[in-house]
Structures are given as C-alpha cells and as structure tokens.
Design a protein around this motif. Structure first.
Motif, PDB file in Angstrom:
ATOM      1  N   UNK A   1     -22.151  -4.586  26.815  1.00  0.00           N
ATOM      2  CA  UNK A   1     -22.949  -4.485  25.578  1.00  0.00           C
ATOM      3  C   UNK A   1     -23.506  -5.858  25.208  1.00  0.00           C
ATOM      4  N   UNK A   2     -24.818  -5.942  25.016  1.00  0.00           N
ATOM      5  CA  UNK A   2     -25.467  -7.222  24.676  1.00  0.00           C
ATOM      6  C   UNK A   2     -26.097  -7.224  23.293  1.00  0.00           C
ATOM      7  N   UNK A   3     -26.125  -6.088  22.621  1.00  0.00           N
ATOM      8  CA  UNK A   3     -26.705  -6.053  21.274  1.00  0.00           C
ATOM      9  C   UNK A   3     -25.818  -6.834  20.300  1.00  0.00           C
TER      10      UNK A   3
ATOM     11  N   UNK B   1     -25.218 -21.940  12.967  1.00  0.00           N
ATOM     12  CA  UNK B   1     -25.792 -22.387  11.690  1.00  0.00           C
ATOM     13  C   UNK B   1     -24.871 -23.337  10.924  1.00  0.00           C
ATOM     14  N   UNK B   2     -23.585 -23.036  10.724  1.00  0.00           N
ATOM     15  CA  UNK B   2     -22.738 -23.992   9.998  1.00  0.00           C
ATOM     16  C   UNK B   2     -22.666 -25.364  10.665  1.00  0.00           C
ATOM     17  N   UNK B   3     -22.624 -25.365  12.005  1.00  0.00           N
ATOM     18  CA  UNK B   3     -22.568 -26.637  12.729  1.00  0.00           C
ATOM     19  C   UNK B   3     -23.848 -27.428  12.523  1.00  0.00           C
ATOM     20  N   UNK B   4     -24.995 -26.764  12.687  1.00  0.00           N
ATOM     21  CA  UNK B   4     -26.285 -27.440  12.519  1.00  0.00           C
ATOM     22  C   UNK B   4     -26.481 -27.909  11.081  1.00  0.00           C
TER      23      UNK B   4
ATOM     24  N   UNK C   1     -24.350 -13.171  16.517  1.00  0.00           N
ATOM     25  CA  UNK C   1     -23.077 -13.888  16.589  1.00  0.00           C
ATOM     26  C   UNK C   1     -23.310 -15.369  16.879  1.00  0.00           C
ATOM     27  N   UNK C   2     -24.219 -15.649  17.830  1.00  0.00           N
ATOM     28  CA  UNK C   2     -24.527 -17.042  18.144  1.00  0.00           C
ATOM     29  C   UNK C   2     -25.117 -17.751  16.935  1.00  0.00           C
TER      30      UNK C   2
END
Length: 202
Positions: free
Chosen positions: A19-21, A32-35, A26-27
């Motif tokens: 499953x790739x949906x 986002x918090x890291x960036x 998730x990525x």
C-alpha cells in the motif's frame, strides 16, 4: 481453520506492505516540524548577529560622541547614551546596558589604569558605574603612561522571538530560552579636542 487465519494474516501483511497511499502525508507530517525548527533557529541566529552588530555601533557612537567633548556632565552623558540606544531599533525585547568610563593611565614604572569617572545607563535609569579611583583592566597595548581613554561598552541579554511571550515560553516549554547569554561590545577611544575630559559630579 488455523491455516485460513494465517493465510488472511499474510494476505493483510502483503497488502499493507504494497500500500502506497498516504505515504506523502506521513512524510510531510515528519518533515514539517524539522524544517520549521531549522527555519526558526536560522531566523533567531540571523537576528542575534544583527543585534550584536548594532550593539557594536552603539558602543562606537557613544564613545565617539563623548571623545569629542572638552568636558561633560552626568546629564549630557545620559542624553548621549539614551539617544544611542535607539540604534537597536526595531529590537525591543530587552533593554541594552550602556557604560562610559574615563580612564587615566598612571606614569608609574608599572602603569595602572585608574577610573576617573564612570556612568551606566539601562532602560531609562542612569547611575554611577565604577568607583572613581578604582583600578580597572585595559588591554596591555593601551597602557601607555599618561594616556587618557574613554571606554564605551554596550551589552544586552538577548531574548529570542519564540521565548518573548510568557505564554509562548510556558506552552512551548522554552523557559531555558528566557534570556540567552549577554551580547556585548567594548571600545576604547582617545579625546579629540583636549587631553582629558572631566565630568563634574560623575
């Protein structure tokens, strides 16, 4: 029956693995918090450097204005220091401490730096800084006997943007960032129009 359950379990695992949906979502949630953290740290770092540069300009301006006077009064010193503090605009999260000290190097075989007068200004409040007659430290290269020096200093307890608001500090658990280490600059100058700059009642 057990074999059927195992087949269903393996089938579900194969489907889950293929499953790739939702992978992008998730990525995104992880990145986002890291960036955002990197962006905020870069912003704070850049502003701290800019504020430190402005502190240097404050110290230079104060020393230069005092060095151009044949004599000064406490009121004149306070006015010079209060006006120069505006150089830090638009930074307003903490007030700078500006100090001007008149120093005379003695003619002894081992020259000493003696305070003639000293004035400190912080957030609208002016007071005497170092005691007249006290021995102070100056760079060895400046200890020329008979020299008169004006030492100007500007320091600031830098407060980060993210820790400025009490609510933000509590909500983000940033109490440790309430006030970072002091930023500061110090400069020495000699009188421009006289050999010494007296200050009555300083």
């Amino acid at each position: 029956m057990t074999g059927i359950k195992n087949n269903r379990l393996f089938s579900l695992l194969r489907r889950f693995r293929s499953e790739t949906r939702g992978i992008a979502a998730i990525e995104f949630a992880i990145a986002v918090p890291v960036l955002l953290g990197i962006y905020i740290l870069a912003l704070e770092f850049a502003e701290a450097i800019e504020v430190n540069k402005k502190l240097g300009r404050v110290a230079i301006q104060v020393g230069d204005l005092v060095a151009q006077q044949p004599k000064v009064t406490p009121g004149e010193l306070d006015a010079i220091m209060s006006i120069s503090g505006a150089t830090l605009e638009p930074y307003r999260r903490s007030a700078p401490t500006i100090t001007v000290t008149a120093i005379e190097v003695t003619n002894d075989s081992t020259p000493k730096a003696v305070v003639l007068w000293s004035r400190r200004y912080t957030d609208g409040v002016a007071e005497r800084a170092e005691k007249p007659g006290a021995i102070t430290e100056i760079p060895q290269a400046l200890k020329t006997p008979g020299t008169f020096l004006v030492r100007s200093e500007a320091s600031l307890g830098y407060q980060p943007i993210i820790a400025w608001s009490p609510a933000a500090k509590q909500g983000l658990h940033l109490a440790a960032l309430d006030e970072l280490d002091m930023l500061g600059e110090r400069y020495y100058q000699q009188p421009r129009v006289s050999s010494i700059i007296p200050c009555g009642d300083c």
